[in-house]
Write an enzyme that holds these catalytic residues in place. Structure first.
Site, PDB file in Angstrom:
ATOM      1  N   HIS A 250       4.702  38.800 -53.277  1.00 18.14           N
ATOM      2  CA  HIS A 250       5.644  39.078 -54.370  1.00 18.14           C
ATOM      3  C   HIS A 250       6.012  40.550 -54.533  1.00 18.14           C
ATOM      4  O   HIS A 250       7.074  40.863 -55.045  1.00 18.14           O
ATOM      5  CB  HIS A 250       5.143  38.487 -55.693  1.00 18.14           C
ATOM      6  CG  HIS A 250       4.141  39.314 -56.423  1.00 18.14           C
ATOM      7  ND1 HIS A 250       2.792  39.192 -56.221  1.00 18.14           N
ATOM      8  CD2 HIS A 250       4.288  40.294 -57.351  1.00 18.14           C
ATOM      9  CE1 HIS A 250       2.160  40.051 -56.989  1.00 18.14           C
ATOM     10  NE2 HIS A 250       3.036  40.743 -57.689  1.00 18.14           N
TER      11      HIS A 250
ATOM     12  N   GLU B 190       9.686  44.855 -53.090  1.00 21.46           N
ATOM     13  CA  GLU B 190       9.857  45.947 -54.039  1.00 21.46           C
ATOM     14  C   GLU B 190       9.153  47.225 -53.575  1.00 21.46           C
ATOM     15  O   GLU B 190       9.676  48.324 -53.733  1.00 21.46           O
ATOM     16  CB  GLU B 190       9.284  45.507 -55.385  1.00 21.46           C
ATOM     17  CG  GLU B 190       9.595  46.434 -56.528  1.00 21.46           C
ATOM     18  CD  GLU B 190       9.119  45.823 -57.857  1.00 21.46           C
ATOM     19  OE1 GLU B 190       9.394  44.633 -58.092  1.00 21.46           O
ATOM     20  OE2 GLU B 190       8.486  46.546 -58.628  1.00 21.46           O
ATOM     21  N   ASP B 191       7.993  47.073 -52.986  1.00 21.71           N
ATOM     22  CA  ASP B 191       7.141  48.245 -52.748  1.00 21.71           C
ATOM     23  C   ASP B 191       6.906  48.614 -51.288  1.00 21.71           C
ATOM     24  O   ASP B 191       6.217  49.598 -51.021  1.00 21.71           O
ATOM     25  CB  ASP B 191       5.764  48.035 -53.401  1.00 21.71           C
ATOM     26  CG  ASP B 191       5.858  47.942 -54.921  1.00 21.71           C
ATOM     27  OD1 ASP B 191       6.835  48.490 -55.465  1.00 21.71           O
ATOM     28  OD2 ASP B 191       4.985  47.324 -55.536  1.00 21.71           O
TER      29      ASP B 191
END
Ligand code: MN
Length: 595
Positions: A110, A114-115
């Site tokens: 998840h 994003e990271d």
């Protein structure tokens, strides 16, 4: 991998190699690249998952873990632990809930998009579009790019994604739960800020989706950060209640006897309250010591009618405390929670709370929308679909809301904990506290809302702006009732703008605004009328196989007919003040005569 359920649980590789090992186990072990011991970080996850879904595919979980571990390598949490511990813990929370393999894969991945350098496209190619949709739904908008709007935009995006697939929200809730549990290293101010935001939106969302197991955990961790001293005091209180267990064992045993005598098959167990729930009742009642009553739950084997038989058995054994009986089976809560609640004067004259429900109600109360995943073959009824219909209505306002901030505001308002129940059309309707008859009318249907004229509250006519109270019996009168003889001044049709000043529910607000958007007179300018009038004449001429080479004949006709100018004639044609065909015949006469 094709293995039966019995061996499935051992697939995680927890067993040390043994001389007498089954060939199947050995073969499976050789298929896995992980060493067969508890050092394998995915073991616990696979074991939990297989314990609930015995035929689940573990290999995809390992593949997802390997990629996530690879991508996050070198990243650390504020606590100093490797970053991968976080997605693994989130996946474990989802596994404990009983979610499916796809959810667990998405939970492991998840934070990659994003990271890390892992892209949504790569993820979609590796794990399929379903996983990609789930991961995208929980991926935050970049603060650097969106600035202050990032938070509202992110929530809006998540809700839209959840409308397509509710598992997005479940991953988000698990993510927040783990983040909240590991906030210890942050400053008190930042812990409080995050806890407040969680309490404002995510906890009520969890409640609406009916996932009580997750909500209890979130509640308690919110309390830990907002009221650390109270949390510690209550934890101590729960830990050292003297004689509590023995007392409850006695209550359970006596309840079982009473149920058997009444021939009701049921399971009876102790139902401890969670810390937040004790805290809330303690504060609400202004108690100096923690207000914490012993509580049991009775889960009947049979249909809902058995709940009432069980209630009879309990009330026959112990005198009920007046005013404490609630029938959430006949009138479910807004998140579709169903149960009977009563308090009785139990052994040693102590008040005992009793919850009574069927197995299906129990599953639904504990897992809400997650029940569909945990018990895939069980017919959980239409209830979970209804929990999702709430989500769909939220998506309706999302379309109406002009900007994400307003949407977030409406969402907060709709999720507000304070609610009242009123009776209308012979049923219970749940409304936000402070709601008015107009809110109720819209809750009963858009038509009723748009055309409501008057209301009776507990039999008396009352202004539409009146605040309703818990338990009010309300009748709504609409314009069609007026036509059939209800005596009231017939107001202009449709909602009034003033209603926007007093309605409480975002649903009503959105519906009223929608009506005004749809009912504004279409603004047709004179220029449009001129253009359309000319086009009308053009069409009429064509039916006579004629056309206009210039405006000259029309100009002459407008003079002959006494119009101040050509435009006025064309507007008259558009407004049907003159018939286009009449104009055309005169025009043809004029042209043919002069030539
Ligand atoms: Mn995360």
């Amino acid at each position: 991998m094709d293995v039966d359920a019995g061996h499935g649980a051992a697939l995680g590789g927890a067993l040390p190699a043994q001389p007498g090992e089954l060939p199947l186990t050995r073969r499976l072990r050789s298929l896995l690249s992980w060493p067969a011991n508890d050092a394998d970080p995915v073991t616990q996850l696979v074991r939990t998952h297989r314990g609930i879904h015995s035929s689940a595919d573990a290999s995809v979980l390992r593949r997802a873990y390997t990629i996530a571990e690879n991508m996050h390598r070198g990243q650390f949490r504020k606590s100093g632990e490797p970053y991968i511990t976080h997605p693994l813990a989130v996946a474990q929370i989802c596994a404990d809930l009983g979610m499916d393999t796809t959810t667990l894969v998405a939970a492991l991945l998840h934070d990659t998009v994003e990271d890390t350098r892992y892209t949504l496209q790569a993820l979609s190619e590796d794990f399929g579009p379903e996983v990609a949709h789930l991961v995208d739904g929980v991926t935050k908008f970049d603060k650097a790019f969106y600035g202050k709007a990032a938070e509202a935009e992110t929530i809006r995006k998540m809700i839209i994604a959840a409308g397509k697939d509710v598992r997005v929200l479940i991953i988000k809730l698990a993510d927040r739960l783990h983040n909240m549990r590991t906030l210890g290293v942050r400053s008190a101010a930042s812990r409080e800020r995050i806890a407040r935001k969680t309490q404002e939106v995510l906890v009520p969302l969890c409640d609406r989706l009916g996932i009580q197991t997750l909500k209890r955990d979130l509640d308690d961790v919110v309390l830990l950060h907002l009221e650390p001293d109270e949390h510690a005091r209550l934890a101590r209180h729960v830990h050292d209640r003297p004689g509590w267990d023995a007392y409850l064992d006695d209550v359970v045993a006596q309840a079982k006897v009473a149920l058997r005598r009444s021939r009701v098959d049921a399971e009876v167990s102790v139902r401890p309250r969670h810390l937040y729930s004790i805290w809330k009742d303690t504060v609400a009642g202004g108690h100096a010591v923690p207000y914490d009553l012993p509580r049991i739950v009775i889960v009947v084997d049979g249909p809902a009618t058995d709940c009432y038989a069980a209630l009879g058995a309990v009330h026959g054994r112990w005198r009920p405390v007046p005013g404490r009986f609630k029938d959430f089976i006949a009138s479910p809560k807004n998140n579709l929670y169903r149960s009977l609640h009563t308090s009785v004067c139990g052994p040693q004259d102590r008040t005992v709370e009793v919850l009574i429900r069927t197995r299906e109600m129990h599953r639904c109360a504990e897992y809400g929308v997650a029940a569909d995943f945990r018990f895939p073959r069980a017919a959980t009824g239409a209830s979970n679909t209804d929990q999702l219909s709430w989500l769909r209505r939220v998506l309706d306002w999302e379309q109406e809301a002009p900007d994400p901030a307003q949407f977030l505001q409406s969402l907060r308002c709709d999720l507000a904990e304070a609610q009242i129940q009123v009776v209308a059309d012979g049923r219970q309707v749940v409304l936000p506290a402070g709601a008015t008859p107009v809110d109720l009318a819209y809750e009963l249907g858009t038509e009723r809302g748009d055309h409501c004229l008057a209301a009776r509250i507990n039999g008396r006519l009352a202004p539409l702006a009146s605040e309703l109270d818990e338990g009010d019996v309300v009748e709504i009168y609409t314009e069609s009732d007026a036509e059939s003889g209800f005596e009231a001044d017939v107001a202009p049709r449709g909602p009034r703008r003033e209603w926007l000043d007093f309605v409480k529910s975002p649903h009503a607000q959105m519906q009223i605004s929608r009506w005004f958007t749809e009912h504004v007179e279409p603004g047709i300018s004179i220029a449009d009328k001129v253009r359309l009038g000319r086009a009308t004449i053009g069409l009429a001429l064509r039916t006579h196989n004629r056309g206009l080479a210039s405006d000259l004949p029309l100009l002459r006709l407008s003079e002959e007919l006494g119009y101040p100018d050509l435009e006025t004639l064309l507007v008259a044609v558009f407004d049907r003040a003159v018939e286009p065909d009449t104009v055309v015949r005169q025009l043809i006469d004029l042209v043919d005569h002069r030539q």
